[in-house]
Motif scaffolding. Structure first.
Motif, PDB file in Angstrom:
ATOM      1  N   ILE A   7       0.912  -1.108  -0.090  1.00  0.00           N
ATOM      2  CA  ILE A   7       0.113  -0.183  -0.126  1.00  0.00           C
ATOM      3  C   ILE A   7       1.007   1.287   0.120  1.00  0.00           C
ATOM      4  O   ILE A   7       1.793   1.303   0.743  1.00  0.00           O
ATOM      5  CB  ILE A   7      -0.952   0.303   1.009  1.00  0.00           C
ATOM      6  CG1 ILE A   7      -1.842  -0.928   1.191  1.00  0.00           C
ATOM      7  CG2 ILE A   7      -1.678   1.443   1.380  1.00  0.00           C
ATOM      8  CD1 ILE A   7      -2.665  -1.387   2.442  1.00  0.00           C
ATOM      9  N   THR A   8       0.597   2.246  -0.733  1.00  0.00           N
ATOM     10  CA  THR A   8       1.650   3.386  -1.043  1.00  0.00           C
ATOM     11  C   THR A   8       0.267   4.624  -0.882  1.00  0.00           C
ATOM     12  O   THR A   8      -0.547   4.485  -1.493  1.00  0.00           O
ATOM     13  CB  THR A   8       2.162   3.460  -2.645  1.00  0.00           C
ATOM     14  OG1 THR A   8       2.993   2.081  -2.422  1.00  0.00           O
ATOM     15  CG2 THR A   8       3.198   4.666  -2.385  1.00  0.00           C
ATOM     16  N   ARG A   9       1.083   5.520  -0.253  1.00  0.00           N
ATOM     17  CA  ARG A   9       0.108   6.751   0.150  1.00  0.00           C
ATOM     18  C   ARG A   9       1.044   7.982  -0.077  1.00  0.00           C
ATOM     19  O   ARG A   9       2.380   7.922   0.255  1.00  0.00           O
ATOM     20  CB  ARG A   9      -0.321   6.842   1.381  1.00  0.00           C
ATOM     21  CG  ARG A   9      -1.245   5.671   1.880  1.00  0.00           C
ATOM     22  CD  ARG A   9      -2.851   6.172   1.972  1.00  0.00           C
ATOM     23  NE  ARG A   9      -3.476   4.889   2.119  1.00  0.00           N
ATOM     24  CZ  ARG A   9      -4.038   4.576   3.422  1.00  0.00           C
ATOM     25  NH1 ARG A   9      -3.626   5.104   4.522  1.00  0.00           N
ATOM     26  NH2 ARG A   9      -4.757   3.655   3.314  1.00  0.00           N
ATOM     27  N   SER A  10       0.638   9.176  -0.353  1.00  0.00           N
ATOM     28  CA  SER A  10       1.458  10.079  -0.540  1.00  0.00           C
ATOM     29  C   SER A  10       1.446  10.941   0.839  1.00  0.00           C
ATOM     30  O   SER A  10       0.517  10.596   1.734  1.00  0.00           O
ATOM     31  CB  SER A  10       0.824  11.275  -1.397  1.00  0.00           C
ATOM     32  OG  SER A  10      -0.424  11.666  -1.072  1.00  0.00           O
ATOM     33  N   SER A  11       2.576  11.602   1.371  1.00  0.00           N
ATOM     34  CA  SER A  11       2.708  12.276   2.457  1.00  0.00           C
ATOM     35  C   SER A  11       3.067  13.771   2.098  1.00  0.00           C
ATOM     36  O   SER A  11       3.586  14.287   1.512  1.00  0.00           O
ATOM     37  CB  SER A  11       3.801  11.488   3.295  1.00  0.00           C
ATOM     38  OG  SER A  11       4.152  12.389   4.440  1.00  0.00           O
ATOM     39  N   PRO A  12       2.165  14.675   3.066  1.00  0.00           N
ATOM     40  CA  PRO A  12       2.452  16.027   2.916  1.00  0.00           C
ATOM     41  C   PRO A  12       3.494  16.521   3.600  1.00  0.00           C
ATOM     42  O   PRO A  12       4.080  17.679   3.490  1.00  0.00           O
ATOM     43  CB  PRO A  12       1.239  16.630   3.557  1.00  0.00           C
ATOM     44  CG  PRO A  12       0.850  15.639   4.717  1.00  0.00           C
ATOM     45  CD  PRO A  12       1.345  14.371   4.025  1.00  0.00           C
ATOM     46  N   TYR A  13       4.340  15.627   4.381  1.00  0.00           N
ATOM     47  CA  TYR A  13       5.712  15.959   4.983  1.00  0.00           C
ATOM     48  C   TYR A  13       6.897  15.566   4.354  1.00  0.00           C
ATOM     49  O   TYR A  13       6.986  14.837   3.257  1.00  0.00           O
ATOM     50  CB  TYR A  13       5.731  15.358   6.400  1.00  0.00           C
ATOM     51  CG  TYR A  13       4.355  15.869   7.185  1.00  0.00           C
ATOM     52  CD1 TYR A  13       4.405  16.953   7.754  1.00  0.00           C
ATOM     53  CD2 TYR A  13       3.345  14.715   7.308  1.00  0.00           C
ATOM     54  CE1 TYR A  13       3.058  17.232   8.399  1.00  0.00           C
ATOM     55  CE2 TYR A  13       2.133  15.040   8.033  1.00  0.00           C
ATOM     56  CZ  TYR A  13       2.117  16.274   8.443  1.00  0.00           C
ATOM     57  OH  TYR A  13       0.942  16.607   9.150  1.00  0.00           O
ATOM     58  N   THR A  14       8.090  16.062   4.662  1.00  0.00           N
ATOM     59  CA  THR A  14       9.304  15.559   4.271  1.00  0.00           C
ATOM     60  C   THR A  14       9.548  14.042   4.646  1.00  0.00           C
ATOM     61  O   THR A  14       8.843  13.433   5.470  1.00  0.00           O
ATOM     62  CB  THR A  14      10.592  16.371   4.642  1.00  0.00           C
ATOM     63  OG1 THR A  14      10.643  16.029   6.006  1.00  0.00           O
ATOM     64  CG2 THR A  14      10.297  17.764   4.396  1.00  0.00           C
ATOM     65  N   VAL A  15      10.387  13.598   3.960  1.00  0.00           N
ATOM     66  CA  VAL A  15      10.936  12.128   4.197  1.00  0.00           C
ATOM     67  C   VAL A  15      11.216  11.880   5.795  1.00  0.00           C
ATOM     68  O   VAL A  15      10.617  11.115   6.770  1.00  0.00           O
ATOM     69  CB  VAL A  15      11.850  11.532   3.408  1.00  0.00           C
ATOM     70  CG1 VAL A  15      12.416  10.113   4.116  1.00  0.00           C
ATOM     71  CG2 VAL A  15      11.523  11.237   2.085  1.00  0.00           C
ATOM     72  N   LYS A  16      12.029  12.845   6.383  1.00  0.00           N
ATOM     73  CA  LYS A  16      12.532  12.509   7.910  1.00  0.00           C
ATOM     74  C   LYS A  16      11.181  12.902   8.599  1.00  0.00           C
ATOM     75  O   LYS A  16      10.954  12.460   9.712  1.00  0.00           O
ATOM     76  CB  LYS A  16      13.606  13.693   7.821  1.00  0.00           C
ATOM     77  CG  LYS A  16      14.765  13.327   7.474  1.00  0.00           C
ATOM     78  CD  LYS A  16      15.785  13.793   8.116  1.00  0.00           C
ATOM     79  CE  LYS A  16      17.327  13.285   7.827  1.00  0.00           C
ATOM     80  NZ  LYS A  16      17.526  11.864   7.683  1.00  0.00           N
ATOM     81  N   GLU A  17      10.402  13.991   8.349  1.00  0.00           N
ATOM     82  CA  GLU A  17       9.244  14.538   9.106  1.00  0.00           C
ATOM     83  C   GLU A  17       8.231  13.289   9.216  1.00  0.00           C
ATOM     84  O   GLU A  17       7.535  12.729  10.094  1.00  0.00           O
ATOM     85  CB  GLU A  17       8.465  15.594   8.649  1.00  0.00           C
ATOM     86  CG  GLU A  17       9.458  16.808   8.838  1.00  0.00           C
ATOM     87  CD  GLU A  17       8.727  18.173   8.406  1.00  0.00           C
ATOM     88  OE1 GLU A  17       8.726  19.030   8.794  1.00  0.00           O
ATOM     89  OE2 GLU A  17       8.398  17.999   7.192  1.00  0.00           O
ATOM     90  N   THR A  18       7.963  12.477   8.120  1.00  0.00           N
ATOM     91  CA  THR A  18       7.020  11.470   7.905  1.00  0.00           C
ATOM     92  C   THR A  18       7.586  10.478   8.889  1.00  0.00           C
ATOM     93  O   THR A  18       6.681   9.920   9.583  1.00  0.00           O
ATOM     94  CB  THR A  18       7.029  10.810   6.299  1.00  0.00           C
ATOM     95  OG1 THR A  18       6.391  12.055   5.658  1.00  0.00           O
ATOM     96  CG2 THR A  18       5.955   9.838   6.362  1.00  0.00           C
ATOM     97  N   ILE A  19       8.694   9.862   8.764  1.00  0.00           N
ATOM     98  CA  ILE A  19       8.973   8.868   9.773  1.00  0.00           C
ATOM     99  C   ILE A  19       9.340   9.333  10.934  1.00  0.00           C
ATOM    100  O   ILE A  19       8.819   8.485  11.811  1.00  0.00           O
ATOM    101  CB  ILE A  19      10.803   8.413   9.153  1.00  0.00           C
ATOM    102  CG1 ILE A  19      10.500   7.602   7.683  1.00  0.00           C
ATOM    103  CG2 ILE A  19      11.191   7.406  10.189  1.00  0.00           C
ATOM    104  CD1 ILE A  19       9.653   6.516   7.610  1.00  0.00           C
ATOM    105  N   GLU A  20       9.614  10.265  11.549  1.00  0.00           N
ATOM    106  CA  GLU A  20       9.721  10.975  12.608  1.00  0.00           C
ATOM    107  C   GLU A  20       8.136  10.868  13.246  1.00  0.00           C
ATOM    108  O   GLU A  20       8.100  10.528  14.408  1.00  0.00           O
ATOM    109  CB  GLU A  20      10.349  12.233  12.791  1.00  0.00           C
ATOM    110  CG  GLU A  20      10.507  12.988  14.172  1.00  0.00           C
ATOM    111  CD  GLU A  20      11.450  12.109  14.987  1.00  0.00           C
ATOM    112  OE1 GLU A  20      11.308  11.856  16.220  1.00  0.00           O
ATOM    113  OE2 GLU A  20      12.364  11.718  14.398  1.00  0.00           O
TER     114      GLU A  20
END
Length: 127
Positions: A7-20
């Motif tokens: 399952i793939t979704r877009s994120s409104p955050y940067t990669v680091k912010e998303t994982i954080e």
């Protein structure tokens, strides 16, 4: 980029912010974080140019234990994992295994698969 069982979704955050955000949420829920890997940095160290990409490995031993008791081979997909990456258009994506795919892959009973469903967690984290 249509991977079977993912399952793939877009994120409104940067990669680091998303994982954080995901890591913080999971830790607040008592989930064990086993590893967080900056794949971009690792690839760059090996001489490969890679856009931002991070990996998070996490789980709940009690929930995972029930899954592995139902089928020990399911341990190949445990602990759970999520990746976030940035594409060439600077759009950030997050991906994780589809619980229905894992259930079918290992013939798991309905009673143990709820912890595999990361969609509600990801939706909440990306708000």
């Amino acid at each position: 980029m249509d991977a079977k069982g993912v399952i793939t979704r877009s994120s409104p955050y940067t990669v680091k912010e998303t994982i954080e955000r995901l890591q913080t949420f999971l830790q607040q829920k008592g989930v064990t974080i086993y590893a967080r890997i900056d794949q971009q940095a690792e690839a760059n160290n090996a001489g490969y140019k890679l856009l931002p990409l991070e990996y998070l490995l996490f789980g709940n031993p009690k929930a995972g234990g029930a899954i592995m008791a139902a089928n020990p081979v399911a341990a190949l997909d445990l602990p759970l994992k999520v990746i976030a990456w940035e594409d060439e258009q600077q759009k950030v994506w997050i991906a994780f295994n589809d619980p229905a795919y894992i259930q079918k892959r290992y013939a798991l009973p309905d009673g143990v698969i709820a912890p595999l469903n990361l969609a509600p967690i990801v939706t909440q984290v990306l708000q």
